[in-house]
Design a protein around this motif. Structure first.
Motif, mmCIF file in Angstrom:
data_model
loop_
_atom_site.group_PDB
_atom_site.id
_atom_site.type_symbol
_atom_site.label_atom_id
_atom_site.label_comp_id
_atom_site.label_asym_id
_atom_site.label_seq_id
_atom_site.Cartn_x
_atom_site.Cartn_y
_atom_site.Cartn_z
ATOM 1 N N GLY A 48 0.831 -1.195 0.000
ATOM 2 C CA GLY A 48 0.000 0.000 0.000
ATOM 3 C C GLY A 48 0.863 1.240 0.000
ATOM 4 N N LEU A 49 0.403 2.263 -0.730
ATOM 5 C CA LEU A 49 1.132 3.533 -0.801
ATOM 6 C C LEU A 49 0.365 4.606 -0.040
ATOM 7 N N PHE A 50 1.027 5.204 0.935
ATOM 8 C CA PHE A 50 0.436 6.216 1.808
ATOM 9 C C PHE A 50 1.114 7.560 1.566
ATOM 10 N N ASP A 51 0.340 8.625 1.519
ATOM 11 C CA ASP A 51 0.876 9.980 1.504
ATOM 12 C C ASP A 51 0.977 10.462 2.943
ATOM 13 N N VAL A 52 2.194 10.620 3.434
ATOM 14 C CA VAL A 52 2.391 11.121 4.804
ATOM 15 C C VAL A 52 3.171 12.436 4.775
ATOM 16 N N SER A 53 2.959 13.191 3.692
ATOM 17 C CA SER A 53 3.676 14.455 3.512
ATOM 18 C C SER A 53 3.275 15.525 4.517
ATOM 19 N N THR A 137 21.752 24.013 14.820
ATOM 20 C CA THR A 137 21.031 24.635 13.714
ATOM 21 C C THR A 137 19.828 23.763 13.373
ATOM 22 N N ILE A 138 18.653 24.374 13.448
ATOM 23 C CA ILE A 138 17.401 23.634 13.237
ATOM 24 C C ILE A 138 16.825 24.044 11.892
ATOM 25 N N GLU A 139 16.705 23.073 10.986
ATOM 26 C CA GLU A 139 16.271 23.354 9.622
ATOM 27 C C GLU A 139 14.968 22.610 9.321
ATOM 28 N N PRO A 140 13.830 23.294 9.350
ATOM 29 C CA PRO A 140 12.588 22.652 8.913
ATOM 30 C C PRO A 140 12.690 22.314 7.428
ATOM 31 N N VAL A 141 12.308 21.106 7.063
ATOM 32 C CA VAL A 141 12.341 20.694 5.659
ATOM 33 C C VAL A 141 10.954 20.951 5.087
ATOM 34 N N THR A 142 10.839 21.958 4.244
ATOM 35 C CA THR A 142 9.523 22.386 3.761
ATOM 36 C C THR A 142 9.320 22.141 2.269
ATOM 37 N N ASP A 143 10.316 21.555 1.607
ATOM 38 C CA ASP A 143 10.225 21.367 0.158
ATOM 39 C C ASP A 143 10.285 19.903 -0.257
ATOM 40 N N ARG A 144 9.956 19.007 0.686
ATOM 41 C CA ARG A 144 10.000 17.575 0.388
ATOM 42 C C ARG A 144 8.698 16.908 0.801
ATOM 43 N N ALA A 145 8.260 15.971 -0.003
ATOM 44 C CA ALA A 145 7.109 15.126 0.329
ATOM 45 C C ALA A 145 7.603 13.890 1.069
ATOM 46 N N LEU A 146 6.683 13.170 1.683
ATOM 47 C CA LEU A 146 7.014 11.932 2.383
ATOM 48 C C LEU A 146 5.981 10.873 2.017
ATOM 49 N N LEU A 147 6.450 9.776 1.445
ATOM 50 C CA LEU A 147 5.588 8.673 1.043
ATOM 51 C C LEU A 147 5.954 7.437 1.856
ATOM 52 N N ALA A 148 4.964 6.610 2.162
ATOM 53 C CA ALA A 148 5.217 5.347 2.848
ATOM 54 C C ALA A 148 4.702 4.215 1.965
ATOM 55 N N LEU A 149 5.581 3.259 1.667
ATOM 56 C CA LEU A 149 5.221 2.058 0.920
ATOM 57 C C LEU A 149 5.304 0.893 1.891
ATOM 58 N N LEU A 208 7.112 9.840 -8.623
ATOM 59 C CA LEU A 208 7.440 8.646 -7.838
ATOM 60 C C LEU A 208 6.175 7.883 -7.464
ATOM 61 N N ALA A 209 5.154 8.617 -6.989
ATOM 62 C CA ALA A 209 3.901 7.961 -6.605
ATOM 63 C C ALA A 209 3.289 7.226 -7.795
ATOM 64 N N ARG A 210 3.276 7.871 -8.950
ATOM 65 C CA ARG A 210 2.702 7.237 -10.148
ATOM 66 C C ARG A 210 3.496 5.988 -10.541
ATOM 67 N N ALA A 211 4.818 6.075 -10.445
ATOM 68 C CA ALA A 211 5.653 4.924 -10.799
ATOM 69 C C ALA A 211 5.374 3.740 -9.873
ATOM 70 N N LEU A 212 5.199 4.006 -8.599
ATOM 71 C CA LEU A 212 4.898 2.930 -7.645
ATOM 72 C C LEU A 212 3.508 2.361 -7.901
ATOM 73 N N LEU A 213 2.549 3.236 -8.192
ATOM 74 C CA LEU A 213 1.174 2.789 -8.413
ATOM 75 C C LEU A 213 1.007 2.053 -9.741
ATOM 76 N N GLU A 214 1.952 2.210 -10.662
ATOM 77 C CA GLU A 214 1.894 1.455 -11.916
ATOM 78 C C GLU A 214 2.091 -0.037 -11.680
#
Length: 373
Positions: A48-53, A137-149, A208-214
């Protein structure tokens, strides 16, 4: 009313027919046309592919990774300094009263630490880090998605795009390239199944999501099945099973507090609420999170009061999560009971629609984990 945020995969969710709901300030898919039951079972059987972004991603840097790890140990009761490069660990922020501010995953990535925190808590967590980690130094990552397979076929599916992930064990982390994009991959997840979490740039997330769902082995999975999977796995949901008033010991999370941070350990204490938490580890807590197996087919859901007897008396506890377990084939709940009633096999009663129904305290997890050790 504040507008809901959207993840980088929002348009794809709509295209796939997701039913969207508000969750932790985001518009998130709760289920797709297959439905929660099928999504749950498919994750157990295939992938299963989950969007946890919506989760928070944070990088901590300092003079050295060791220095950052020791600094973070002032906020968490777990062994950060002993975590080797390329490895990840579960932990939690505590407060001065010994309660849980949030739970999180943290990884040693060689020259920095990488944290994943809960969506609803991420702004508070960031403020907490900034307020207390002065030389970090604390750097929030705001330009990346997170997927769980997640699921038994997750390795086969992902290794077709990145062969090196097949060698990873549970809680390993690597940086690799998938479809030409840098990906931060951990062999972990929150379903009790084998699987991976993949952090990738927002611009490459949909590809990436589309490639996994294919792959025919992969279905998109929403929050509904994510909840039933984590409950079968006996895993806590922050804000429900754990909160700022609940200690790690009450929550049955003592396993996550390594010996080095306990009384007589080399780096004992030194974290918020240490006096209460270390005392409860030694002496026991007055209440404890338990699994519950209600009789019959009806779930005992969050908020159900629990009683020691079939009649009379005041409530002795409460259900914090409850649902029907598709793999279990029966209802399941978690909740808190006095320690004297927390032993497996103890019978209690939950009041559902004004009627007390029996339930039996059960060992967790309800469904054994299948991580690749």
């Amino acid at each position: 009313m504040t507008a809901l945020l959207q993840t980088p995969l929002h348009a794809l969710h709509l295209e796939l027919g997701a039913r969207m709901v508000a969750f932790a300030g985001y518009e998130m898919p709760v289920q797709y046309p297959a439905g929660v039951m099928q999504e749950h079972l498919h994750t157990r059987e295939a992938a299963g592919l989950f969007d946890v972004s919506h989760m928070g991603q944070v990088i901590l840097r300092g003079e050295s990774c060791e220095a950052v790890a020791l600094a973070l140990e002032a906020l968490v009761p777990v062994d950060v300094a002993g975590l080797k490069p390329g490895r990840q660990r579960y932990g939690f922020f505590t407060n001065d009263a010994g309660g849980l501010r949030d739970d999180l995953m943290f990884a040693n990535r060689g020259d920095h630490l990488f944290l994943v925190v809960n969506a609803a808590c991420k702004q508070d967590d960031l403020a907490h880090l900034v307020a207390h980690l002065k030389d970090v130094t604390i750097e929030p990552v705001t330009d990346r998605a997170l997927l769980a397979l997640q699921g038994p076929e997750a390795e086969a599916v992902l290794s077709a795009l990145a062969p090196e992930v097949a060698a990873m064990k549970f809680m390993d982390v690597i940086t690799t390239t998938i479809l030409g994009a840098e990906a931060w991959v951990s062999r972990s997840g929150y379903t009790g199944e084998d699987g991976f979490e993949i952090s990738v740039s927002e611009a490459r997330a949909e590809a990436l999501a589309r490639a996994l769902l294919e792959d025919d082995r992969v279905l998109p999975i929403g929050l509904g099945a994510r909840d039933s999977l984590r409950l079968e796995a006996g895993l806590c949901l922050y804000g429900h099973d754990i909160d700022t008033a609940t200690s790690p010991v009450e929550a049955a999370l003592t396993w996550a507090i390594q010996k080095v941070r306990r009384s007589d350990g080399a780096r004992a204490g030194g974290f918020p609420g240490a006096e209460r938490i270390l005392s409860e580890i030694h002496n026991g807590a007055e209440r404890r999170r338990v699994g519950l197996r209600p009789e019959g087919r009806a779930p005992m859901r969050e908020g159900t009061p629990l009683y020691a007897g079939e009649t009379g008396g005041d409530p002795v506890g409460e259900v914090t999560s409850g649902a029907f377990g598709p793999t279990l084939g029966a209802p399941m709940s978690m909740g808190y009971l006095p320690s004297e009633l927390a032993a497996s096999g103890t019978k209690v009663w939950g009041e559902v629609r004004g009627k007390r129904l029996p339930a039996t305290v059960a060992d967790l997890p309800f469904v054994p984990a299948r991580f690749k050790r």
